[in-house]
Design an enzyme around this catalytic site. Structure first.
Site, short mmCIF file in Angstrom:
data_model
loop_
_atom_site.label_atom_id
_atom_site.label_comp_id
_atom_site.label_asym_id
_atom_site.label_seq_id
_atom_site.Cartn_x
_atom_site.Cartn_y
_atom_site.Cartn_z
CB CYS A 41 -0.89 -0.01 1.23
SG CYS A 41 -1.80 1.51 1.41
CB CYS A 71 -3.75 4.82 5.88
SG CYS A 71 -5.06 3.76 6.45
CB CYS A 113 -1.53 -1.67 7.48
SG CYS A 113 -2.97 -2.37 6.69
CB CYS A 127 -8.21 -0.50 1.49
SG CYS A 127 -7.54 -1.30 2.93
CE1 TYR A 138 -19.27 -9.43 26.86
CE2 TYR A 138 -18.62 -11.66 27.47
CZ TYR A 138 -18.82 -10.34 27.81
OH TYR A 138 -18.57 -9.93 29.10
CD GLU A 188 -24.30 -9.41 20.52
OE1 GLU A 188 -23.22 -10.03 20.64
OE2 GLU A 188 -24.37 -8.17 20.40
CB CYS A 208 -10.35 -9.05 19.50
SG CYS A 208 -11.52 -8.08 20.42
N1 SAH Z 1 -18.71 -14.31 19.02
C1 SAH Z 1 -19.14 -13.42 17.98
C2 SAH Z 1 -19.10 -11.93 18.35
C3 SAH Z 1 -17.84 -11.43 19.00
S1 SAH Z 1 -17.65 -9.68 19.04
C4 SAH Z 1 -18.39 -13.68 16.70
O1 SAH Z 1 -17.36 -14.32 16.69
O2 SAH Z 1 -18.84 -13.24 15.64
C5 SAH Z 1 -18.28 -9.23 20.57
C6 SAH Z 1 -19.79 -9.16 20.63
O3 SAH Z 1 -20.13 -8.79 21.97
C7 SAH Z 1 -20.45 -8.12 19.73
O4 SAH Z 1 -21.46 -8.75 18.99
C8 SAH Z 1 -21.05 -7.09 20.71
O5 SAH Z 1 -22.26 -6.55 20.25
C9 SAH Z 1 -21.28 -7.93 21.94
N2 SAH Z 1 -21.30 -7.26 23.25
C10 SAH Z 1 -20.64 -6.15 23.63
N3 SAH Z 1 -20.82 -5.92 24.94
C11 SAH Z 1 -21.63 -6.91 25.41
C12 SAH Z 1 -22.16 -7.24 26.69
N4 SAH Z 1 -21.92 -6.49 27.74
N5 SAH Z 1 -22.92 -8.35 26.80
C13 SAH Z 1 -23.19 -9.12 25.73
N6 SAH Z 1 -22.70 -8.87 24.49
C14 SAH Z 1 -21.94 -7.77 24.33
#
Ligand code: SAH
Length: 459
Positions: free
Chosen positions: A73, A79, A82, A165, A317, A338, A414
């Site tokens: 890039c 930017c 990256c 990109c 989550y 979620e 993450c």
């Molecule tokens: N496991 C899923 C999403 C992971 S990302 C996948 O792999 O696709 C994290 C997720 O947590 C997001 O969807 C976000 O909306 C949710 N989130 C954020 N804070 C939260 C909370 N306090 N309780 C429940 N979910 C939450």
């Protein structure tokens, strides 16, 4: 030695910090050098001096590191998305592996030896470009008043014009050009953050890696655009176009998407496949940005959970239920939690789409739903999977896990700094780390995803 701003020195970069900055020493004094690569011999200029360290930028690369490569890039420096594109990919993987270990040792207080022994090797990509299935381009004007799309330059709101990109899809440029053409021909204005005037704020593009289905959602400062039919007609020409929508966001905010979505044409969602599971994805739902690596990530989570068929699994989550459905292939019962209602709507549809009737989803905060269910129904779990956003798990969520005491906790993270903080709490009480594996979901950036298997100590 007295250091002053703009002083120049020669340094050798000996290490790289967690944000990808080069680290060198001038007369024993630590200097963080933006864009420095381990092994570089550099002439640097100091930009900021602190008591025990300083920041600098590169004046000249005197002898390039053997790990320095030519980034694909041309604007990767401006930017800032990256941060380590100039670092050889194999070294990027090394860097990420070390970053996870550093965090677990420094923040988590774990022994380095034990962590290194528990760590499986990081899973990289064969072709670490063009991997993102999602892009959000801000729209603005350049100095001459032309409409531009691009990315915000690192930590600012100045738009660097980019259409193609290198970590995104080749299809994005065509879509962006169509939107710009439509704007020009119909005098539709880009949004201006300073005056809160103008119409189009962002362009969201999502592409199904496996299905090639395309979603375009325009984030606008209002409810409606002029000549929407013309925009639809132009975008429909693109092969694979599946969903065109408007997201209204009239707030003065950094949050990109507005809460309301109005469908202009096609389907409200696109579908994609990970492994043998099909998912529908709406504009507001979270979906991992690197589909190829996501399959490897979920397979690792499934392998670590080591389900035998009779287990009850909680997936906290859960987004659109991706990990839940992966687990449901091997478990007796899966519960997903979620916070985003649209994501749970998708999750329920996804369970139907894949004919999985052993999954139940709840909308709400993990830190509220889990304790509530535990206190009222004394729910049970053999395995709890958590996959929180970067800020990690809430204390109340961790406390409830410690009351429920599942045999295994699979922590998908993450951000390894909050992972380390949370693992410390779980491991001080009842768990030990059995395995960790990083997966490179975000090649060329300093971010790293990883899966950790915790086992209850008495099992
Ligand atoms: N496991 C899923 C999403 C992971 S990302 C996948 O792999 O696709 C994290 C997720 O947590 C997001 O969807 C976000 O909306 C949710 N989130 C954020 N804070 C939260 C909370 N306090 N309780 C429940 N979910 C939450």
């Amino acid at each position: 030695m007295e250091f002053r701003k703009n002083d120049c020195f020669s340094v050798v970069i000996e290490d790289m910090g967690n944000d990808g900055e080069g680290i060198g020493k001038v007369d024993g004094f630590t200097v963080f050098v933006k864009d420095g690569i381990v092994g570089d011999h550099l002439l640097i200029k100091l930009t900021k001096i602190k008591k025990n360290y300083a920041y600098a930028r590169i004046e000249k690369v005197e002898i390039p590191s053997p790990f320095r490569t030519i980034p694909r890039c041309p604007i990767h420096k401006q930017c800032g998305g990256c941060q380590i594109q100039a670092l050889d990919y194999m070294e990027q993987l090394e860097f990420k592996q070390r970053k996870v270990i550093n965090h677990l040792v420094r923040i988590g207080g774990f022994e380095q030896d034990r962590i290194e022994r528990s760590m499986d090797s990081i899973i990289g990509m064969e072709e670490p470009y063009r991997y993102r299935n999602k892009a959000q381009y801000p729209v603005g004007r350049d100095k001459d008043g032309n409409i531009i799309t691009g990315f915000y330059a690192g930590r600012t709101h100045v738009i660097i014009p980019v259409e193609d990109c290198m970590i995104g899809s080749e299809k994005n440029a065509k879509i962006l050009n169509i939107v710009k053409k439509y704007m020009q021909e119909n005098c539709v204005t880009p949004y201006d953050e300073l005056t809160h005037k103008g119409e189009i704020r962002h362009i969201l593009i999502r592409i199904g890696q496996d299905t090639d289905e395309i979603m375009v959602s325009l984030v606008i400062n209002g409810k409606k655009l002029p000549k929407e039919e013309m925009l639809i007609q132009l975008l429909r020409e693109i092969k694979g176009m599946t969903s065109i929508s408007i997201s209204s966001n009239t707030e003065k905010t950094n949050v990109i998407m507005g809460k309301e979505i109005r469908l202009l044409w096609g389907s409200e969602f696109i579908t994609d496949r990970i492994g043998s599971v099909i998912f529908r994805i709406s504009p507001l739902s979270f979906f991992q940005v690197n589909s190829i690596q996501t399959e490897k990530l979920y397979r690792t989570a499934l392998e670590y959970a080591d389900l035998q068929g009779g287990e009850t699994v909680w997936d906290l989550y859960c987004g659109i239920g991706t990990i839940s459905l992966f687990m449901a292939q091997k478990a007796a019962k899966v519960y997903g939690v979620e916070i985003v209602p649209e994501a749970i709507r998708d999750a329920r549809e996804n369970a139907k789409l894949n004919q999985m009737d052993n999954v139940t989803f709840f909308v709400g905060k993990a830190e509220e739903i889990l304790p509530e269910k535990y206190e009222s129904e004394k729910i049970h779990a053999d395995v709890i999977v958590v996959d929180p956003p970067r800020k990690g798990c809430d204390q109340a969520c961790l406390e409830t896990i410690l009351k429920m005491m599942p045999e295994k906790v699979v922590y998908v993270s993450c951000d390894s700094s909050t992972l380390a903080r949370d693992l410390k709490i779980l491991c001080e009480n009842a768990y030990e780390i059995k395995k960790i594996r990083a997966v490179d979901q975000f090649c060329h950036t300093v971010h790293v995803e990883c899966v950790t298997l915790l086992q209850r100590i008495d099992t």
